[in-house]
Design a protein around this motif. Structure first.
Motif, PDB file in Angstrom:
ATOM      1  N   TRP A  69      21.783  34.685  32.702  1.00  0.00           N
ATOM      2  CA  TRP A  69      21.005  33.585  32.134  1.00  0.00           C
ATOM      3  C   TRP A  69      21.688  32.099  33.445  1.00  0.00           C
ATOM      4  O   TRP A  69      20.712  31.815  33.528  1.00  0.00           O
ATOM      5  CB  TRP A  69      22.003  33.143  30.872  1.00  0.00           C
TER       6      TRP A  69
ATOM      7  N   SER B 111       7.154  26.193  27.897  1.00  0.00           N
ATOM      8  CA  SER B 111       7.059  27.510  27.426  1.00  0.00           C
ATOM      9  C   SER B 111       5.271  28.062  27.404  1.00  0.00           C
ATOM     10  O   SER B 111       5.256  29.330  27.372  1.00  0.00           O
ATOM     11  CB  SER B 111       7.177  27.616  25.423  1.00  0.00           C
TER      12      SER B 111
ATOM     13  N   ASN C 236      15.920  26.596  28.031  1.00  0.00           N
ATOM     14  CA  ASN C 236      15.643  27.428  26.986  1.00  0.00           C
ATOM     15  C   ASN C 236      14.046  28.509  27.675  1.00  0.00           C
ATOM     16  O   ASN C 236      13.543  29.388  27.411  1.00  0.00           O
ATOM     17  CB  ASN C 236      15.571  27.577  26.225  1.00  0.00           C
ATOM     18  N   HIS C 237      12.939  27.148  28.637  1.00  0.00           N
ATOM     19  CA  HIS C 237      12.100  28.087  28.856  1.00  0.00           C
ATOM     20  C   HIS C 237      11.531  26.999  30.080  1.00  0.00           C
ATOM     21  O   HIS C 237      11.427  26.119  30.310  1.00  0.00           O
ATOM     22  CB  HIS C 237      10.982  27.154  28.291  1.00  0.00           C
TER      23      HIS C 237
ATOM     24  N   ASP D 113      14.751  21.442  28.671  1.00  0.00           N
ATOM     25  CA  ASP D 113      14.380  22.710  28.054  1.00  0.00           C
ATOM     26  C   ASP D 113      14.750  23.386  29.036  1.00  0.00           C
ATOM     27  O   ASP D 113      13.884  24.586  30.167  1.00  0.00           O
ATOM     28  CB  ASP D 113      13.006  22.698  28.712  1.00  0.00           C
TER      29      ASP D 113
ATOM     30  N   ARG E 203      13.183  32.039  32.030  1.00  0.00           N
ATOM     31  CA  ARG E 203      14.009  31.839  30.732  1.00  0.00           C
ATOM     32  C   ARG E 203      12.642  31.576  29.588  1.00  0.00           C
ATOM     33  O   ARG E 203      12.269  31.341  29.876  1.00  0.00           O
ATOM     34  CB  ARG E 203      15.370  30.993  30.884  1.00  0.00           C
ATOM     35  N   GLN E 204      12.628  33.014  28.700  1.00  0.00           N
ATOM     36  CA  GLN E 204      12.454  32.077  27.501  1.00  0.00           C
ATOM     37  C   GLN E 204      12.784  32.897  26.223  1.00  0.00           C
ATOM     38  O   GLN E 204      13.359  33.617  25.983  1.00  0.00           O
ATOM     39  CB  GLN E 204      10.800  32.817  27.196  1.00  0.00           C
ATOM     40  N   ASP E 205      14.048  31.716  25.844  1.00  0.00           N
ATOM     41  CA  ASP E 205      15.184  31.848  24.235  1.00  0.00           C
ATOM     42  C   ASP E 205      15.733  33.147  24.783  1.00  0.00           C
ATOM     43  O   ASP E 205      16.471  32.905  25.785  1.00  0.00           O
ATOM     44  CB  ASP E 205      14.075  31.961  23.258  1.00  0.00           C
ATOM     45  N   ASN E 206      15.503  34.398  23.842  1.00  0.00           N
ATOM     46  CA  ASN E 206      16.553  35.142  23.916  1.00  0.00           C
ATOM     47  C   ASN E 206      15.731  36.500  25.290  1.00  0.00           C
ATOM     48  O   ASN E 206      16.337  37.254  24.770  1.00  0.00           O
ATOM     49  CB  ASN E 206      16.877  35.512  22.774  1.00  0.00           C
TER      50      ASN E 206
END
Length: 235
Positions: A111, A182, A26-27, A24, A51-54
């Motif tokens: 990122w 998340s 993105n989280h 993961d 990081r959390q998605d966008n």
């Protein structure tokens, strides 16, 4: 030499490796220790990347503020610069961010903290581990400067990065801890989201506010503008 070191921080973009489903990227919350060696002295800093998605956060120890970036559907960026000690924040709208002129590369350097140009110049010498623990060992020599990287391609993270000059280590980045999920990220971001926030364009109308008065007196508002343009953390 300072410009060479800043290269990999200031012009980053997305690595080409495709992430595995169980990683993961993105989280997550990634913690780094940065050691800088100069004149027989070592300066150590800590950096946190969230990081959390966008949305992502960068926060350095010894720095009175952190940055929360938001990528909009039109690929423009918004910035919230937050001050934990004061529990205050300043919002920059997309039109105020000079980095928006640089396209997607500006976002991706936040990122993954590593330039794709540099990554492409560093061939993989071997791979160890698998899955989320897959590590690519990479190296590159440029004149008297050598770069050694342990790269986590499935999470797009630096595990360890070393810069040496004439065989002498001058800077290293070490991933010390990583948390994924998340819920953990939401817990980290929640207090920041509750800080009292002011739009950057309204600072001039709030000079009576002690927080802004202090920043204006110290010339910090100019530093804010400079950092939105360059995003170079001078350690």
């Amino acid at each position: 030499m300072k410009k060479i070191i800043l290269l990999f921080l200031c012009f980053g973009a997305l690595a080409h490796a495709a992430p595995q489903a169980d990683c993961d990227q993105n989280h997550l919350i990634a913690h780094y220790r940065i050691d800088q060696h100069q004149a027989n002295q070592t300066k150590t800093l800590d950096q946190t990347l969230v990081r959390q998605d966008n949305q992502l956060i960068q926060l350095f120890s010894g720095q009175q503020y952190g940055d929360m970036w938001l990528k909009l559907p039109n690929d423009k960026l918004m910035l919230t610069r937050f001050f934990p000690a004061e529990q205050r924040a300043i919002e920059y709208q997309a039109e105020d961010i000079k980095g928006n002129l640089l396209g997607s590369d500006f976002w991706q350097k936040k990122w993954q903290l590593l330039s794709p140009q540099l990554l492409d110049k560093m061939p993989v010498s071997k791979q160890t581990g698998n899955g989320c623990q897959l590590v690519e060992h990479r190296q590159w020599q440029f004149q008297d400067t050598s770069y050694n990287l342990r790269w986590l391609p499935n999470q797009q993270l630096i595990e360890r990065f070393e810069v040496s000059d004439n065989g002498q280590l001058i800077e290293s980045w070490q991933l010390t801890n990583i948390e994924t999920g998340s819920e953990k990220v939401k817990i980290f971001i929640a207090p920041i989201s509750n800080y009292q926030s002011t739009d950057f364009a309204d600072i001039g109308d709030n000079e009576a506010d002690p927080f802004f008065a202090k920043m204006i007196t110290q010339g910090f508002t100019q530093q804010l503008i400079k950092h939105t343009e360059l995003e170079q953390h001078r350690h």
